[in-house]
Structure formats: structure tokens, C-alpha cells
Design a protein around this motif. Structure first.
Motif, PDB file in Angstrom:
ATOM      1  N   LYS A 198      -3.375   9.674   8.146  1.00 42.64           N
ATOM      2  CA  LYS A 198      -2.650  10.788   9.248  1.00 42.64           C
ATOM      3  C   LYS A 198      -1.969   9.987  10.209  1.00 42.64           C
ATOM      4  O   LYS A 198      -2.318   8.951  10.668  1.00 42.64           O
ATOM      5  CB  LYS A 198      -4.032  11.241  10.137  1.00 42.64           C
ATOM      6  N   GLY A 199      -0.816  10.625  10.475  1.00 43.57           N
ATOM      7  CA  GLY A 199       0.216  10.019  11.326  1.00 43.57           C
ATOM      8  C   GLY A 199       1.629   9.815  10.349  1.00 43.57           C
ATOM      9  O   GLY A 199       1.662  10.635   9.500  1.00 43.57           O
ATOM     10  N   GLU A 200       2.389   8.963  10.912  1.00 43.40           N
ATOM     11  CA  GLU A 200       3.907   8.930  10.333  1.00 43.40           C
ATOM     12  C   GLU A 200       3.589   8.010   8.954  1.00 43.40           C
ATOM     13  O   GLU A 200       3.067   6.976   9.261  1.00 43.40           O
ATOM     14  CB  GLU A 200       4.964   8.384  11.060  1.00 43.40           C
ATOM     15  N   ILE A 201       4.295   8.440   7.915  1.00 37.86           N
ATOM     16  CA  ILE A 201       4.168   7.719   6.878  1.00 37.86           C
ATOM     17  C   ILE A 201       5.532   7.271   6.478  1.00 37.86           C
ATOM     18  O   ILE A 201       6.601   7.702   6.464  1.00 37.86           O
ATOM     19  CB  ILE A 201       3.825   8.637   5.469  1.00 37.86           C
ATOM     20  N   ILE A 202       5.574   5.661   6.152  1.00 31.34           N
ATOM     21  CA  ILE A 202       6.780   5.259   5.940  1.00 31.34           C
ATOM     22  C   ILE A 202       6.528   4.580   4.551  1.00 31.34           C
ATOM     23  O   ILE A 202       5.850   3.636   4.298  1.00 31.34           O
ATOM     24  CB  ILE A 202       7.010   3.959   6.609  1.00 31.34           C
ATOM     25  N   ASP A 203       7.129   5.104   3.577  1.00 32.91           N
ATOM     26  CA  ASP A 203       7.032   4.623   2.041  1.00 32.91           C
ATOM     27  C   ASP A 203       7.992   3.433   1.820  1.00 32.91           C
ATOM     28  O   ASP A 203       9.120   3.660   1.808  1.00 32.91           O
ATOM     29  CB  ASP A 203       7.423   5.917   1.299  1.00 32.91           C
ATOM     30  N   CYS A 204       7.468   2.441   1.566  1.00 32.99           N
ATOM     31  CA  CYS A 204       8.134   1.155   1.229  1.00 32.99           C
ATOM     32  C   CYS A 204       8.617   1.093  -0.130  1.00 32.99           C
ATOM     33  O   CYS A 204       9.575   0.003  -0.412  1.00 32.99           O
ATOM     34  CB  CYS A 204       7.453  -0.351   1.689  1.00 32.99           C
ATOM     35  N   ALA A 205       8.461   1.833  -0.963  1.00 35.17           N
ATOM     36  CA  ALA A 205       8.789   1.882  -2.356  1.00 35.17           C
ATOM     37  C   ALA A 205       8.558   0.836  -3.201  1.00 35.17           C
ATOM     38  O   ALA A 205       9.708   0.381  -3.905  1.00 35.17           O
ATOM     39  CB  ALA A 205      10.330   2.594  -2.252  1.00 35.17           C
ATOM     40  N   GLY A 206       7.721   0.081  -2.824  1.00 36.92           N
ATOM     41  CA  GLY A 206       7.428  -1.270  -3.496  1.00 36.92           C
ATOM     42  C   GLY A 206       8.242  -2.496  -3.245  1.00 36.92           C
ATOM     43  O   GLY A 206       8.236  -3.515  -3.416  1.00 36.92           O
ATOM     44  N   LYS A 207       9.109  -2.243  -1.828  1.00 37.27           N
ATOM     45  CA  LYS A 207       9.676  -3.407  -1.331  1.00 37.27           C
ATOM     46  C   LYS A 207       8.680  -4.185  -0.430  1.00 37.27           C
ATOM     47  O   LYS A 207       7.517  -3.820  -0.262  1.00 37.27           O
ATOM     48  CB  LYS A 207      10.747  -2.771  -0.297  1.00 37.27           C
ATOM     49  N   TYR A 208       9.083  -5.330  -0.071  1.00 38.39           N
ATOM     50  CA  TYR A 208       8.193  -6.276   0.798  1.00 38.39           C
ATOM     51  C   TYR A 208       8.065  -6.191   1.934  1.00 38.39           C
ATOM     52  O   TYR A 208       9.135  -5.739   2.901  1.00 38.39           O
ATOM     53  CB  TYR A 208       8.930  -7.806   0.335  1.00 38.39           C
ATOM     54  N   LEU A 209       6.909  -6.124   2.554  1.00 35.95           N
ATOM     55  CA  LEU A 209       6.842  -6.229   3.955  1.00 35.95           C
ATOM     56  C   LEU A 209       5.794  -7.404   4.431  1.00 35.95           C
ATOM     57  O   LEU A 209       4.919  -7.830   3.828  1.00 35.95           O
ATOM     58  CB  LEU A 209       5.799  -4.984   4.283  1.00 35.95           C
ATOM     59  N   ALA A 210       6.529  -8.046   5.490  1.00 32.28           N
ATOM     60  CA  ALA A 210       5.958  -9.323   5.952  1.00 32.28           C
ATOM     61  C   ALA A 210       5.970  -9.394   7.458  1.00 32.28           C
ATOM     62  O   ALA A 210       6.494  -8.634   8.120  1.00 32.28           O
ATOM     63  CB  ALA A 210       6.853 -10.362   5.336  1.00 32.28           C
ATOM     64  N   PRO A 211       5.178 -10.217   8.311  1.00 33.51           N
ATOM     65  CA  PRO A 211       5.042 -10.607   9.524  1.00 33.51           C
ATOM     66  C   PRO A 211       6.778 -10.802   9.922  1.00 33.51           C
ATOM     67  O   PRO A 211       7.335 -11.553   8.974  1.00 33.51           O
ATOM     68  CB  PRO A 211       4.381 -11.783   9.747  1.00 33.51           C
ATOM     69  N   GLY A 212       7.253 -10.338  11.059  1.00 33.34           N
ATOM     70  CA  GLY A 212       8.561 -10.853  11.492  1.00 33.34           C
ATOM     71  C   GLY A 212       8.732 -12.289  11.609  1.00 33.34           C
ATOM     72  O   GLY A 212       7.822 -12.820  11.945  1.00 33.34           O
TER      73      GLY A 212
END
Length: 424
Positions: A42-56
Motif C-alpha cells: 500500500k502506497g506509491e510503487i516504484i518498479d526498479c525493473a531489475g535495476k540496482y538499488l543501493a545506499p546513496g
């Protein structure tokens, strides 16, 4: 608002893992990190499409030229460059004009940064007044005003008594001292690393031993005073045994390196290309490879951009006379990914040096991908190719050594406290 980043490849530098999963964010903080997918989020969905997510990225050692040289770089332009480069926290240097060596100047730049920059900005202050190496600053007052560390940048404190007193005082307050390990007499006026290349080009050069000698002195003073110490740049293999011994002996010592020394070598100077003039100068290829291995093993703790803006007038000069330094906020990530593409380092190891370790060293809560941490995040595609064009840089100064170079790895979006500050 609650955000859910789904279908991402998560880089966790603390756990050393790289897994598919999702990250949930609420009110600027990470609330959950989930392996796999989310059921009915529940909330806004951001689909990263398999891309990489890391700490800034937490970039330790950024020069912003306010006050004094705003034409080279302002907090606004540096902040926009940082956001585009996936840097969510800039740790700024005090080598401005005037030097940031008193609470009033520090409060001014902090206020300017908070007004202008879309990313977190945390300032360092000078260790000695005017970075002249003669009289230490009011470290306690500067800490109260927000200084996160103390450094004279590339000015070596040559008076050992002054430096030892500053280290002793810093220790009593728990302050971190950042120094530039060089033997100042040997390295004075040097534009290159000594060797055949420098001789053929007729450039004034310095032996790599100057760095080793400077580090040996600093480590001896740290052993004497018990201070918290960080070497801003270790760039030669000659210095690594001394660093390893200091850590093995239990001294509170860490070390960093700029991205240019990890990805370039002395031969890149070629026909006196001044955008490759750095301080310390670029090293031989054997040293570069040894530095990458030291980052991968954890002996060198931190990788930074060592962002140093210089205007055209100071770079379009004969090599010996040209100013040192290169911008790096926007090229830090794609340049660092060169090491991953060449299979010299893993992404968790790289992010440990780019984000987790600098945050830990400075006592920040960021740099982690876990519940409770600030939602300072970067989404990137490590495979996206592009040709670097310095005309597209957001920095006011565009003295990058990567102009016209084919690079691989692009930031897709950057979030600070859950708010998007950059998106392709």
C-alpha cells in the motif's frame, strides 16, 4: 507517503550481499527490506525493473568554492552534480577563501548549503588557522557549530609539535583528524611521480616514498596521542605495509583514496594533459592495481571523488604551472564501476568503500540498507553505456579527465530522505 521500491537488485554493503528484493520507505526512513516481492503493498510503487538499488554515496572530501570562488563551484551547482552522480551526502572541505576555520564562517556555509543543495551537506573545518600549520583552531567550538572532521587538506602541518598538540586536543573531544600524508619538502613543486615517464617529459617529480614517509610520521604521532586519524589519500603500494601495521596494532586509523587514482595511471598524462594533473600525482599502473586490491580487501577503507573544481584559466597553462585537481561528483559512480566490470571488486565491496565506511567513520546513520536507516538511495544501471561529454556536467567547473571517454553505468534516480532529487 509510503514508497515501495520493488523488483530491485539490492546492494547491502554491511551484509556484503547482492539479492533481488524490495525496500519500503516511510517518512524519510527505510521501514523494511524484503527479499523477493511484496504482497499487496500500500502506497506509491516504484518498479526498479531489475535495476540496482543501493545506499546513496557518502562522498568524503568534496570541495565547494563558497565562500570566495563561487565562479568555480557553488553549493547549488555541487548539489545538483551530486544528485546526478548518486551522491546523497557531501562531506565538504575547508580549503576555501577565506578558510573555514572559525564558527562564523562554518555557520555561513552550513546555512548556504541547506538553502541551496538538494543533498545532505556536512562540513569539515580546518585543523589550523588559515591552514598555515602554526596555530590550531578552536576545535570544540567548531564541533558545536557542526564540523564533522578537521583537516588542512593538502597542506601538511610541518611543525610536529603543533600537529601533536592538535591531535591530543582532538582526541580529548573525540574529533576525527584527516591529514594528507606527504613529506612536504620532497613533494614540493612536484607535478608527476618519479620514473622514466616523468624524466622523458621533463616534469618535476616526487618519489612514492614521500607518501610513505609522511604516513610513517603521522602514524607515530597517532600512536603517541591516541587520536582518531584518517589519511585522505593513500596512492602508493609503498605506504600499504605501514597502514596495515597501524591497523594491526589497534590504532584508530583509516585511509581513503580518490577515484582518479583507482582508475587512471601516470601514463594518462600523455602530452601534458592538465586535466590529469592531480595532487598527489597519478601513480604507476602497479600502484593503481595494488590500490584496487587494497580497497577490495578493506585495507583502504574509503573511496571518494576528491572533487576539486578548477576554472579554465587555471588549467589552460603549462603542465607545471596548471592547478591540480579534477571534478568527480558526477563521474564517481561510472568510474568506480570500471573496477566491477573488470572483475577486480564486487559491488558490495565497492559500496562498502563508497557509502558504508565513510558514514561509519563520521558517525552517520546513512550508508546502510536496513530498517531505520535514512532513505538516502540511488537506483542505477551498471550496464548503461554513454560517452562522457563535459559540456553536460552540472558542475560549474568542467575539469574532468574523462571527457570524451566511453563509460558504462548510469544513475537513474537519487533519493534523499525518501524524496527524489534526481531522475533521468
Amino acid at each position: 507517503m509510503t514508497l515501495h521500491f520493488i523488483n530491485a537488485t539490492l546492494i547491502d554493503p554491511d551484509a556484503g550481499t547482492e539479492i533481488s528484493g524490495s525496500v519500503s520507505v516511510h517518512e524519510g526512513r527505510i521501514t523494511a527490506v524484503t527479499a523477493g516481492g511484496l504482497a499487496n503493498p500500500k502506497g506509491e510503487i516504484i518498479d526498479c525493473a531489475g535495476k540496482y538499488l543501493a545506499p546513496g554515496i557518502v562522498d568524503l572530501g568534496v570541495k565547494v568554492c563558497e565562500p570566495g570562488e563561487r565562479h568555480k563551484e557553488s553549493y547549488r551547482s555541487a548539489g545538483l552534480a551530486a544528485a546526478k552522480g548518486g551522491v546523497t551526502t557531501m562531506i565538504t572541505r575547508p580549503d576555501t577563501d577565506p578558510t573555514i576555520d572559525n564558527p562564523e564562517t562554518l555557520e555561513f556555509v552550513t546555512r548556504r548549503a541547506n538553502e541551496a543543495a538538494p543533498v545532505n551537506v556536512m562540513p569539515m573545518a580546518a585543523l589550523t588557522k588559515g591552514r598555515a600549520g602554526r596555530e590550531m583552531t578552536e576545535i570544540g567550538f567548531l564541533m558545536d557549530a557542526g564540523a564533522v572532521a578537521f583537516t588542512d587538506c593538502d597542506h601538511v602541518v610541518t611543525d610536529t609539535k603543533v600537529f601533536s598538540r592538535a591531535l591530543t586536543y582532538a582526541r580529548s573531544l573525540g574529533a576525527l583528524v584527516i591529514a594528507h600524508p606527504q613529506e612536504p619538502i620532497l613533494s614540493r613543486g612536484a607535478a608527476a611521480t618519479s620514473g622514466k615517464f616523468a624524466s622523458l617529459r621533463g616534469l618535476p617529480a616526487v618519489s612514492p616514498m614521500a607518501e610513505r614517509m609522511g604516513l610513517d610520521r603521522d602514524i607515530a604521532l597517532v600512536e603517541m596521542t591516541g587520536a582518531r586519524y584518517h589519511a585522505d589519500q593513500i596512492t602508493t603500494s609503498r605506504a600499504l605495509p605501514a597502514l596495515a601495521r597501524a591497523k594491526a596494532n589497534g590504532l584508530d586509523v583509516t585511509a581513503g583514496i580518490g577515484i582518479h587514482h583507482l582508475t587512471l595511471n601516470a601514463l594518462d598524462v600523455a602530452d601534458y594533459r592538465t586535466f590529469f594533473k592531480l595532487k598527489p600525482p597519478l601513480r604507476d599502473e602497479d600502484d593503481r592495481v595494488a590500490m584496487v586490491e587494497a580497497v577490495a580487501s578493506g585495507l583502504i577503507d574509503i573511496v571518494c571523488s576528491m572533487h576539486t573544481p578548477q576554472d579554465e584559466e587555471s588549467k589552460r597553462l603549462p603542465f607545471e604551472e596548471a592547478a591540480s585537481g579534477a571534478v568527480g561528483l558526477e563521474t564517481l559512480l561510472p568510474a568506480a564501476l570500471r573496477l566491477w566490470h573488470s572483475e577486480m571488486i564486487t559491488l558490495p565491496q565497492l559500496w562498502r568503500a563508497l557509502s558504508f565506511n565513510p558514514a561509519q567513520r563520521l558517525g552517520l546513520a546513512s550508508g546502510r540498507l536496513e530498517a531505520g536507516a535514512p532513505a538516502d538511495l540511488v537506483i542505477f544501471d551498471p550496464h548503461a553505456p554513454f560517452v562522457m561529454d563535459r559540456a553536460t556536467l552540472r558542475s560549474k567547473s568542467r575539469n574532468t579527465p574523462f571527457d570524451g571517454v566511453r563509460m558504462q553505468g548510469k544513475v537513474l534516480s537519487t533519493y534523499v530522505a525518501g524524496t527524489c532529487v534526481y531522475e533521468v
